[in-house]
Design an enzyme around this catalytic site. Structure first.
Site, PDB file in Angstrom:
ATOM      1  N   GLY A   4       0.832  -1.202   0.000  1.00  0.00           N
ATOM      2  CA  GLY A   4       0.000   0.000   0.000  1.00  0.00           C
ATOM      3  C   GLY A   4       0.860   1.242   0.000  1.00  0.00           C
ATOM      4  CE  LYS A   5      -2.434   5.884  -2.979  1.00  0.00           C
ATOM      5  NZ  LYS A   5      -3.441   6.899  -3.171  1.00  0.00           N
TER       6      LYS A   5
END
Ligand code: GLU
Length: 480
Positions: free
Chosen positions: A244-245
């Site tokens: 994920g980010k």
């Protein structure tokens, strides 16, 4: 073979999702008349991000994943933006209504909430179809349209996950058209994939649980069921969780700006969760097309490893320079040189590139690794006196060694081979080991942790600069 990449323009494309473009691309290109289609799934206006479509196009172009049909290039199924295809979805929706397989849903959010509470209290899963209205109004834009499901056991084959099945309990009256008149993903992708003759659907494994609902829709619409290719997640560096980010899942274009080559990015991502069973690690795009096969996609998540990507990028820089030569590769380095290089001509920068490229992991390494070729480094005598090979020498010894070297070099011819011979000769006359003498000269010239082979560095720097820097270091040492 007709495959597609169907991103939603809701932000940048990060490396976790660009793989859903690579595999269908490879698959399409395996057959002579295969087509890879780009379709922009922009029906969720609330999540739409300005500029995201351009970023998607940019990313695919950079990676060399050219689409045969889609935005910018057009094609027989124009438009390729879902937001412009509303009448098409409505047409298909009306077919379902006419067949008694879709109905208008007048239920407000509060009532739906109550349904959920009822189910929760009765300890059963909430399914809208258990509350299906008996006399739904006639459908018109402004109220949602729901599918009238026909729950039953379903079996299907996934090209990656194998034979799968699911019971009626996961099939529901899903929404087809939202109150704003736009279709849901669940409906729109089925219509579009059918209209666009897509026969292989490659997408993230997160859609797997919805396949039973999709199968029901294909059946109700009397459409052939395409092949499903569920791609496992790319996991963060620690494994366990989807990348994920927060794990620094940067946008693909950020990697480009950091000096990653598209060849390396494509190679790395294609091999993240797929291999051809051999030990080979470096693949060109053509090799990937030739070797790719669905049955060798891993079923479990693959872990993202930036160190591996950097290694692969270094391999690619070497490979391309060795194949193409410096002149052809050089334009790709523009924008990655230190500011100090602005005043130097291309010919000089090419000479620097020629001796340093085999140490680069990214093109932006040029910025830190080559500054001393373009301006005098600031003298840091600590780097010398604390160096593990040099710390045993006194300042006088170091200074004398440098002076002897400078004298020998004053009379040396300045080609790489003669310089090497002169350096070897110096080892003999001084009785020092290469690690000692060469570290001292290298540091005096660069004050950098790494530099290319000494004779090459000197040959590029030229005699005047080399001698000047050796003398400056002598002065600095003597002033300690
Ligand atoms: N728009 C969906 C997404 O971005 C596409 C999924 C699919 O490929 O069908 O996740």
């Amino acid at each position: 073979m007709r495959t597609r990449f169907a991103p939603s323009p809701t932000g940048y494309i990060h490396i976790g999702n660009v793989r859903s473009a690579i595999y269908p691309y490879l698959l399409a290109k395996q057959s002579a008349d295969g087509k890879f289609i780009l379709r922009i799934e922009d029906t969720d206006r609330a999540r739409y991000v300005e500029g995201a479509t351009e970023l998607i196009e940019d990313t695919l172009e950079w990676l060399g994943l050219n689409w045969d049909e889609g935005p910018l290039v057009g094609g027989p199924h124009t438009p390729y933006f879902q937001s412009e295809r509303k009448p098409i979805y409505h047409l298909w929706a009306k077919k379902l209504i006419a067949a008694g397989r879709a109905y208008a849903d007048p239920t407000d959010a509060k009532t739906i909430d109550n349904y959920r509470k009822v189910c929760y209290n009765e300890k059963r899963p909430y399914l809208y179809r258990d509350f299906r209205p008996e006399n739904p109004p006639e459908w018109h834009e402004g109220i949602p349209l729901r599918f009238k499901s026909d729950p039953k056991p379903r079996k299907w084959h996934d090209e990656v996950m194998g034979d799968l099945e699911a019971g009626p309990e996961v099939q529901d009256d899903i929404i087809l058209i939202k109150a704003d008149g736009m279709p849901t993903y669940n409906f729109a992708h089925i219509v579009d994939d059918a209209e666009m003759d897509i026969n292989y659907i490659c997408r993230g494994v997160e859609y797997l649980s919805s396949v039973p609902n999709y199968l029901a829709l294909y059946e109700a619409l009397d459409l052939p069921v395409p092949k499903f290719v569920s791609l496992p997640h790319i996991l963060g560096p620690t494994g366990g969780k989807k990348l994920g980010k927060r794990d620094g899942a940067k946008s693909v274009t950020e990697y480009r700006d950091d000096g990653i080559l598209p060849e390396a990015m494509l190679n790395y991502l294609a091999c993240l969760g797929w291999n051809d069973g051999s030990e080979q690690e470096i693949y060109t795009k053509d090799e990937l097309i030739a070797r790719f096969s669905l049955d060798r996609i891993q079923t479990s998540g693959a872990r993202y490893d930036e160190t591996k990507l950097l290694w692969m990028n270094g391999q690619w820089i070497r490979r391309l320079v060795d194949q193409q030569g410096i002149d052809e590769f050089y334009p790709r380095t523009l924008g990655f040189w230190p500011d100090a290089a602005d005043n130097f001509d291309d010919a000089y920068k090419k000479r620097v590139l020629a001796i340093i490229y085999d140490r680069l992991k990214t093109l932006s390494d040029l910025r830190d690794m080559t500054t001393y070729f373009f301006r005098n480094p600031s003298i840091d005598t600590d780097m010398i006196v604390q160096n593990k090979f040099l710390k045993k020498f006194s300042i006088e010894e170091l200074s004398e060694l440098l002076q002897t070297s400078a004298e020998a070099l004053t009379d040396s011819a300045w080609d790489e081979d003669t310089l090497q011979a002169t350096l070897n000769q110096l080892l003999e006359t001084t009785g020092r080991k290469p690690a000692e003498l060469f570290s001292l000269i290298r540091l005096s010239l660069s004050f950098a942790p790494f530099s290319p082979a000494l004779n090459l560095t000197m040959s590029v720097l030229g005699r005047d600069l080399t001698l000047a820097r050796l003398h400056q270091t002598v002065t600095a040492l003597e002033n300690l």
